[in-house]
Design an enzyme around this catalytic site. Sequence first.
Site, PDB file in Angstrom:
ATOM      1  CG  ASP A  20      -0.212  -0.155   2.546  1.00  0.00           C
ATOM      2  OD1 ASP A  20       0.808  -0.886   2.580  1.00  0.00           O
ATOM      3  OD2 ASP A  20      -0.641   0.446   3.547  1.00  0.00           O
ATOM      4  CD  GLU A  21      -1.323   4.588   2.757  1.00  0.00           C
ATOM      5  OE1 GLU A  21      -2.256   5.378   2.934  1.00  0.00           O
ATOM      6  OE2 GLU A  21      -0.657   4.122   3.676  1.00  0.00           O
ATOM      7  CB  VAL A  22       4.600   2.382  -2.964  1.00  0.00           C
ATOM      8  CG1 VAL A  22       6.037   2.617  -3.396  1.00  0.00           C
ATOM      9  CG2 VAL A  22       4.486   1.142  -2.093  1.00  0.00           C
TER      10      VAL A  22
END
Length: 506
Positions: free
Chosen positions: A306-308
């Site tokens: 997630d959320e890279v």
Amino acid sequence: MSTDLAIVPAPVSVEAASGTWFTLEGSTRILAAPGSAEAATAGEQLATVLRRSTGYPLPVSAGPPATRAGAISLELTGDDRLGDEGYELVVTGESATLRANRPAGLFMGAQTLRQLLPPAIEGTTVQPGSWRLPGGRIVDHPRFAWRGAMLDVARHFFTVAEVKRFIDLIALYKLNVLHLHLTDDQGWRIAIGSRPRLATHGGSTQVGGGPGGSYTQPQYAEIVGYARDRHVTVVPEIDVPGHTNAALASYSELSCDGRARELYTGMEVGLSSLCVDEPATWRFLDEVLGELAALTPGPYLHIGGDEVQTLSERQYGGFVERVQQLVGAHGKRAIGWQEIAKARLLPTTAAQWWDPRTGGDAIRAAVRQGTKLVLSPAPMTYLDMKYDEHTRLGLDWAGHVEVRDAYEWEPSTVLDGVGDADVLGVEAPLWSETLRSIADVERMTFPRLPGIAEVGWSPVAARGWEGFRRRLAAHGPRWSAMAVDYHRSPQVPWPDQPARRSGGAR
Ligand code: NGO
């Protein structure tokens, strides 16, 4: 039994025999079908709960029943219509009989039986009470195979005893998956033999500072075993390639500039990434995932994803494609947060939908290729969202999530282009940026989690907000008996009783 019995999640079918009751007494026995060690184990587990509050001896015997009269019987019948987790419970004036195809079904049925007894049954010391089970027949089995809760032990650390308490509470609502978010920017919580600094250094703090903590491998195995005894499968998460500051602080070779990061105790997301093109990163992942796979009996390892924010699309896609292969090489299947749908997924890789604001097209495309989903839409299932503007704990980026929001949604229509057959099940994540104690955890979990459990277990025909909120209200006194802290939502007609920590049943 009447159809408005306060069973959560609602069973598939309930036939009442009104006016009939089976009463537990000092002479009541528990019978396990002869020759079945598994039925005896389920009987012992049930007896352990019932003995505490009734004070009755409730001996468990595995011999052939001369008569079932005066007993609670548990039988494995090999009737596969009930599936792996289904059960049938028949209560007459003389006896209670629980039948299932598999041991997990006996366990699920025992949770129903607990909920049919008065709330004081959940007391931890002997209570006065008339321990009556209403007569009738319940046949029950789950809608979805994956009914999970996630606990974030990375932002704040929770001890083995606290995790066990969480497992006890989720199992009462027939959840069968515990997703442990073991690593994040603020902490690494599992000892890895070949990389000791992950736990000793990476695990040494948490949000806001403070001592953090980590599980030794035997402690992790203890959690996994405790969960397994309650038919809960642990899905461990190593969140990569982002959310990795604790790892980057522990081993300098994981950063592209070769410099170790400072430990991080804030609450921002998206600040870190492994150096994905470096061989050192892949040696690291191979060791970590290899050790974790060896410790984990369940089929899935969660790889985060997630959320890279610091990698190119090519780098991110390539990373996910390679890390899922690595999980496979260690004998497991990968699951990751919805962002991984941007990569080419293996048929065995599952995705966890969480943010309805973005990524719908990529998810639909993955689903068309056969990817199965676990549904955790934040505006319904994120247990770390505030209930309303007065809630002391929690976040609100996905809005407020009251009990009705958590309950009143339908997995087969919540995401356009995704139907029942694409869904493995539902999961309620509890992120712990603002949660410091198990009491904080309980207050965010109850009463929303039982609603999400019903979304995952019960057939659509058995569900409905009005009935649910009345059934749910009857659980308030149960939580009080267990000293569970909970949010007294104004949406639920709680019986008049103390809100928390009454220390015993009333
Ligand atoms: C997001 C983020 C987490 C936060 C959480 C807070 C996912 C999958 N990534 O959910 O790091 O803790 O929100 O609600």
